[in-house]
Structure formats: structure tokens, C-alpha cells
Design an enzyme around this catalytic site. Structure first.
Site, PDB file in Angstrom:
ATOM      1  N   GLU B 209       0.828  -1.073   0.194  1.00 53.02           N
ATOM      2  CA  GLU B 209       0.091  -0.004   0.110  1.00 53.02           C
ATOM      3  C   GLU B 209       0.776   1.255  -0.070  1.00 53.02           C
ATOM      4  O   GLU B 209       2.161   1.104   0.326  1.00 53.02           O
ATOM      5  CB  GLU B 209      -1.147   0.059   1.323  1.00 53.02           C
ATOM      6  CG  GLU B 209      -0.305  -0.125   2.781  1.00 53.02           C
ATOM      7  CD  GLU B 209      -1.310  -0.260   3.735  1.00 53.02           C
ATOM      8  OE1 GLU B 209      -2.157  -1.167   3.800  1.00 53.02           O
ATOM      9  OE2 GLU B 209      -0.904   0.257   4.839  1.00 53.02           O
ATOM     10  N   HIS B 248      -5.061   2.981   7.719  1.00 56.14           N
ATOM     11  CA  HIS B 248      -3.960   2.472   8.364  1.00 56.14           C
ATOM     12  C   HIS B 248      -3.036   3.837   8.960  1.00 56.14           C
ATOM     13  O   HIS B 248      -2.822   4.629   8.204  1.00 56.14           O
ATOM     14  CB  HIS B 248      -3.131   1.623   7.283  1.00 56.14           C
ATOM     15  CG  HIS B 248      -3.783   0.099   7.317  1.00 56.14           C
ATOM     16  ND1 HIS B 248      -3.246  -0.657   6.268  1.00 56.14           N
ATOM     17  CD2 HIS B 248      -4.492  -0.505   8.111  1.00 56.14           C
ATOM     18  CE1 HIS B 248      -3.815  -1.579   6.330  1.00 56.14           C
ATOM     19  NE2 HIS B 248      -4.610  -1.798   7.421  1.00 56.14           N
TER      20      HIS B 248
END
Lengths: 382, 294
Positions: B209, B248
Site C-alpha cells: 500500500e 492505516h
């Protein structure tokens, strides 16, 4: 969580890092003219007024001004309360003694995620242009948090910063205190830029930038509560989820951050414009009512379509189906498309189908359903 | 075979007497994972689902021969729990708990350095060798058994990746979730080395990511070791606006180099087969395996 300058300087003061004499002033309704004068009593004009923004570069946007009287301070504070073309309205102003600066330096400590250590960065050149500075001009020390800085490290840093003479010991003490603040204070970043030497021989943190780790908030009751997010993002947060506001018209709701980013990619690639991304996180386990609270935050954004991509392992998917059905009457102009996996999947699908909501258990067909969903905007376009 | 854990791995749960701990115990037992006990300080001598509870990890290890631990204790208890696992010589500790402070993670990772203990997480969704051991929150029926090694940060994204593999007729040798936090014990590169050496892994799926450079380092290892197993990658967050944290704690585009586009480009330059949508990873892996004749 980013802290404002005056909040960061309070943390500095608490560990003994010297800062300029200053007062933080609340802007707007709470401070009448009289109380503003009272607040800065004891400080001598000329003073420096600093708008308390979260972003850097405020100096270039007129957010740092020298004021020579109570009257000009009051005028400036009134201006900042409503904001200018370059500077959004602020709620707080830091009023500081004006410094006669001999030299500006840079010092910071941050968490280095790659090296899994703390990183100390020092430069003899501080101030507004530091981001454009030659990376080679920085001394970088990676040190384990439990090892800390050695006497040699402190000496190297001091030499690189270019602090000598009578201020040597103060420089080392300041560096050690910044380290202590970073470690004990759970800082992701503790930055002094500029660190200044003044005509009257003081070493001060003239500006302060601190980013604290949200995950550590439970052990830091001393931290302020800063809610930087938009009205919508704060509402999502109050409902227990995490929201990111974007500027399109398809609201995306997912179970988990990684899946959220992947869904954002899919929706954008399909040519649709996301209105927001909501990560439900633990709310998926809290029942239909809690999920309904998250859905209701969408009333503020008025999206055309809500795309829900939820893939649970053991969590119940029918709670979400019930929440969607409940929310539809309160969001009358909004179409819902769901991709749903989890416990009680069959019941969830039956409930949604009976209510006329498009649902699929696989992601690609769900994205196709989303593309086929008629919305007001698409009808106009066709 | 597989990496890190298999059917013979003896597993304990730290925090087994809590409600989460009990749930994971039930799931591990149902899935056939060799769960041999658990640890909760002050609760030694009790039993959960017929398994012994110990006061310390060291006692649990002595009594049961456990080499792997699934750690599901409250965030502020994680530091003590993992420090115990390291001290007791646990080989793999999965730190499942969310919202562990970064400085706690730093200290624990420092303590684990140079020891026998590999830490996954904090905030790892877990580790599964399908049909062998399941130390994760992923249900067994959602993990097809096969020969693709999967390494990823995010748990929920991993569910989707496994679904894509299933639809393409493939399965996983081992699934490793590293955790979405900024400071984590194990990076993509270390797991990459294990998959390169694993005779039962024919293809490697690297799922990453925005933020950091972990995926690029891993592809560097794959290239340096001239690995002939195809490497397929997906970086989530192409559409993420810069400077915004995307759920996140570790996922934020801080500079030009750590955007999804920049990382995907860097991976392609290293010879990695990169897809831009998560739904394409299964077919990409299938095609890669066909082309290489594995």
C-alpha cells in the site's frame, strides 16, 4: 495527531526545552478586547503574533506579524478570526516576545519506519527554507530508543548545528530533553525549526512542530484534543468509524483500511468519483444500530450512490443489511449497491433483495452493478 | 510444506482467557491447528477449552514445547507480552492487537533484533499455512490450499486477494500479514526470502500500500537472488489523495516516492508483474505460472 505550535511549546516547557516568552490567546467570542490585553500583560511591545495553524508555511501566507501596540494586535487578531484570502480563520493566536536572532538552526527527532529506530536530524541552517535545503547538509543519526544518545552523539550534533561557546552545554541538554520528549511523550515527530541563538545569548526553540501518536493517547491525558477533520469526518469519528472526505458523488464504505484503498482504486478506475471513504473498523461487530449511525453521517455529503464493500470472516453481515434498509428512508435520494461477505450472508441477501437493494457476494460483479446503477447525474448526462 | 508454521507447529495464545483469546482458541481447534495452551499472567493452572493456561510464556514453552504464539492482549499489555515471548525463545509471535503505540513497537522490535524471535505486527491479521496452522482471523474456508505465497500488510485486503486467487483456481502455500502500522517487526523483504527458499511456493504475491518502501526492498531481494518464481504485486491506494492518512496509521503518501503509482513503477522496473486493481491479482498469478511452466 498534529499539535499547534503553542500546544507543542507547552510540551517543550514541561520537559525543560526553553521557548520564547509567550501567551496563547483564544480568538473570537471568548476573548473581548479587555481580556486580550490582560492575556498579554507582562510582555513588552513590539511582539510577534503567530496564527495557530496546523500547516507549515504560514509565514509566507501572512500568518506571522510583528505588532507594536495593543491596538494593532487587536486589529490583527480580529482579522485572523475571520481569515484572509491566504490564511483560513484560526481560533488561537500565539503572542510572543520579538527576538533579536543571531543564527537559525534545525533539530528534529522522528520515528524512522524503515530503520525501525528514532532518527535525529540536525542542520546548521534552520528557518523557512529548510525543506529546500541540500539533504547533505543534515547530520542523520539513527539510534535505538532504548539506547538513547551517547556523549559522542551529543557532541557531534552540537558541532554540526554549529552551536559553540557558552551555549554548548545548553545545546546538549536541549537535545537530550527533545529525545526524552520524543520517547516518553510518544511523538512521531518533535521538531525545532528554527532553533535560534539570540543577541542576548539564549538558545531557544523559536518554533515547535510535534506530531503525537494517536495510538498512545490513552497514556497521555495531558494531550489536547485536536479535531482537524471536516465536519463530516468528525461525525464519522463520533460514530466510531474512520472517514476521509473526497469531492465526488459515490460514497465508499468498507470493512478495513486496506480493502478501503483497494475499493477506492476500483471505483476510480471505473470512472466514478468517490465522495468519501469510510472504514467501518470495529463497528461491524457492534450491531445494526451502530452501523446505522455511521450511514446517517452521509446525509451531510449527499452522495448519489453508496457503494458498500464489506468482506467479513466471522462478523455478521445481516446487521449491515438491516442498517442499510433502515437508513434508506432517511437518505431518500441515494442508491445503495452492496458487496457483502460474512456470517448470515444468505439472510442479508434476502433482506436486501426484498427491499430492492442491489447486492452481490463477489467484488467485480458488484462494481458492475455500481456502474449500472442509474443516478440523477448519469441520467442527465445520457 | 510452507513457511514459518505448519501442521507440526505447537502454538500458544497469549491472552487466551479473554473473550478474543477464547474465540481464537475455538477457531484454531476447529481448524486443526496444533494449539497446546495459553498464557495469562495470574491465571496459571486454569484451563480454556481443556488446554492449560500458564502464568508466563517461559513456563508454557517448557511444558508444551510451543514455538509459535498468537498474541491477543490489550494494546498497553503488548510490550510486556512480546518481551516475554522474546525472552522465552518463541520463534514466531503474531501480534494481532490494533492501536499499539509506535514507540512500544520500536522497543519490542529492538529487543527482538538478533534473537530467535520473529515478530509479525503489531496489527497483523495473522499467519496461515492452509491445512497446517491458522494463526489469523481468516476463516479456513476462505483460504484455498495451493502454491502461491502471499505477503501483505492489510488483513482485509488479504481476504480479497485470497478470493481472487480462488476465482482463478489457485491457492496459497502460506499467507503472511505484516500489519498496517508504521513500525512493524517483519517487512516484506524478510518474508520474500523465505518464499524464495520454500520448495512448495511456485509464485509470490506481494501486496502493499501507499507509504514506506517495504515492497520495493522485497522486490530488490527477489531480483538480487535471481529468483525464477514469478512475482506478482499490487499496491493499494492509486486513488488516495496525497498527505491524507488512509485508515492505516502507516498508509500516508508523504513524498513523491511512496505513492502507489511511483511504487508500482519502481516494481515494474525490477521485473515484477504489477497489477493496478486487486481483482486482477489472481489471473495475473495464473498467467505467470502458465508462462513459466510451473
Amino acid at each position: 495527531m498534529r499539535l499547534k505550535e503553542h500546544q507543542a511549546k507547552q510540551l517543550f516547557t514541561a520537559v525543560g526545552i526553553p521557548v520564547p516568552r509567550s501567551r496563547a490567546v483564544l480568538v473570537g467570542g471568548a476573548s473581548s478586547d479587555g481580556s486580550l490585553r490582560d492575556r498579554v500583560a507582562g510582555l513588552e511591545y513590539p511582539l510577534v503574533a503567530k496564527a495557530q495553524t496546523f500547516d507549515g508555511g504560514r509565514g509566507k501566507r501572512g500568518g506571522i506579524r510583528l505588532v507594536d501596540s495593543a491596538r494593532s494586535l487587536e486589529e490583527l487578531v480580529a482579522l485572523w478570526a475571520t481569515g484572509t484570502r491566504q490564511l483560513p480563520a484560526v481560533s488561537e493566536v500565539l503572542v510572543e516576545e520579538a527576538l533579536d536572532i543571531v543564527s537559525e538552526h534545525y533539530l528534529s527527532i522522528s520515528v524512522d519506519r524503515e530503520r525501525k529506530t528514532l532518527l535525529v536530524l540536525a542542520s546548521p541552517h534552520g528557518g523557512v527554507e529548510v525543506e529546500q535545503a541540500d539533504p547533505a547538509s543534515f547530520l542523520k543519526l539513527n539510534r535505538a530508543s532504548e539506547t538513547g544518545l551517547s556523549a559522542d552523539d551529543l557532541q557531534s550534533l552540537r558541532r554540526h548545528l554549529g552551536i559553540d561557546g557558552a551555549l554548548q552545554e545548553e545545546c546538549s541538554a536541549l537535545t537530550e530533553r527533545l529525545w526524552e520528549l520524543a520517547v516518553v511523550g510518544d511523538c512521531m515527530l518533535a521538531e525545532i525549526n528554527p532553533m535560534v541563538v539570540t543577541e542576548d545569548g539564549r538558545l531557544l526553540a523559536a518554533d515547535a512542530r510535534v506530531v503525537v501518536d494517536d495510538a498512545a493517547a490513552v497514556r497521555h491525558p495531558e494531550w489536547p484534543v485536536n479535531d482537524e477533520g471536516s465536519v463530516f469526518e468528525r461525525a464519522v469519528s463520533s460514530a466510531g468509524a474512520v472517514g476521509t472526505e473526497l469531492d465526488g458523488d459515490v460514497a465508499i464504505i468498507t470493512s478495513g483500511a486496506g480493502l478501503g484503498m483497494a475499493t477506492l482504486d476500483l471505483v476510480s478506475e471505473a470512472g466514478l468519483r468517490p465522495a468519501c471513504l469510510i472504514d467501518l473498523g470495529g463497528v461491524v461487530f457492534k450491531g445494526a444500530e451502530a452501523l446505522g449511525q455511521v450511514l446517517l453521517t452521509l446525509r451531510q455529503l449527499r452522495p448519489k450512490v453508496v457503494f458498500i464493500n464489506v468482506f467479513l470472516q466471522v462478523g455478521p453481515s445481516d446487521d449491515l443489511a438491516e442498517a442499510v434498509i433502515g437508513a434508506r428512508s432517511l437518505l431518500p435520494d441515494v442508491e445503495f449497491v452492496l458487496r457483502l461477505r460474512g456470517r448470515n450472508e444468505d439472510r442479508a441477501s434476502r433482506l436486501l433483495a426484498a427491499d430492492g437493494v442491489a447486492v452481490h457476494r463477489d467484488l467485480e460483479p458488484a462494481v458492475r452493478l455500481l456502474l449500472e446503477t442509474p443516478t440523477k447525474g448519469q441520467e442527465e448526462a445520457s | 510444506m510452507s513457511i514459518l508454521v505448519d501442521a507440526l507447529t505447537r502454538v500458544i495464545i497469549q491472552g487466551i482467557t479473554g473473550s478474543m483469546g477464547r474465540q481464537f482458541a475455538d477457531r484454531m481447534l476447529a481448524a486443526g491447528t496444533l494449539l497446546v495452551g495459553g498464557v495469562t499472567p495470574g491465571r496459571g493452572g486454569e484451563h480454556v477449552r481443556g488446554l492449560p493456561v500458564f502464568d508466563t510464556v517461559a513456563e508454557a514453552r517448557r511444558a508444551t514445547g510451543a514455538t509459535a504464539s498468537f498474541v491477543v492482549v490489550p494494546p498497553l499489555a503488548v510490550e510486556g507480552a512480546l518481551t516475554e515471548s522474546i525472552g522465552a525463545g518463541i520463534e514466531v509471535a503474531v501480534s494481532y492487537t490494533e492501536h499499539v503505540p509506535a514507540h512500544t513497537a520500536l522497543r519490542v522490535v529492538e529487543r527482538a533484533a538478533g534473537t530467535a524471535t520473529r515478530i509479525l505486527g503489531p496489527n497483523s491479521a495473522g499467519l496461515v499455512s492452509p491445512g497446517g496452522a491458522n494463526l489469523s482471523d481468516i476463516s479456513d474456508e476462505n483460504i484455498p490450499r495451493g502454491r502461491v505465497g502471499v505477503v501483505s500488510k492489510s488483513g482485509t485486503l488479504t481476504y480479497e486477494v485470497l478470493d481472487a486467487l480462488t476465482r482463478s483456481g489457485l491457492g496459497a502455500s502460506t499467507v503472511v500479514c505484516l500489519g498496517g502500522d508504521p513500525v512493524i517487526g517483519t517487512d516484506h523483504a524478510e518474508v520474500m526470502s523465505l518464499f524464495i527458499d520454500d520448495p512448495d511456493t511456485d509464485c509470490i504475491l506481494l501486496i502493499g500500500e501507499i507509504g514506506g518502501r517495504s515492497e520495493i526492498h522485497a522486490a530488490g531481494v527477489w531480483q538480487e537472488r535471481e529468483c525464477t518464481k514469478p512475482l506478482v504485486a499490487y499496491i493499494a491506494g492509486h486513488a488516495a489523495p496525497p498527505g491524507r492518512r488512509m485508515g492505516h496509521a502507516g498508509a500516508i503518501v508523504a513524498g513523491d516516492a511512496d505513492s502507489a503509482a511511483a511504487k508500482s513503477r519502481a516494481l515494474r522496473e525490477l521485473g515484477v508483474r504489477v497489477v493496478d486493481l486487486v481483482t486482477d491479482v489472481g489471473d495475473a498469478a495464473r498467467d505467470a505460472l502458465r508462462e513459466t511452466g510451473a
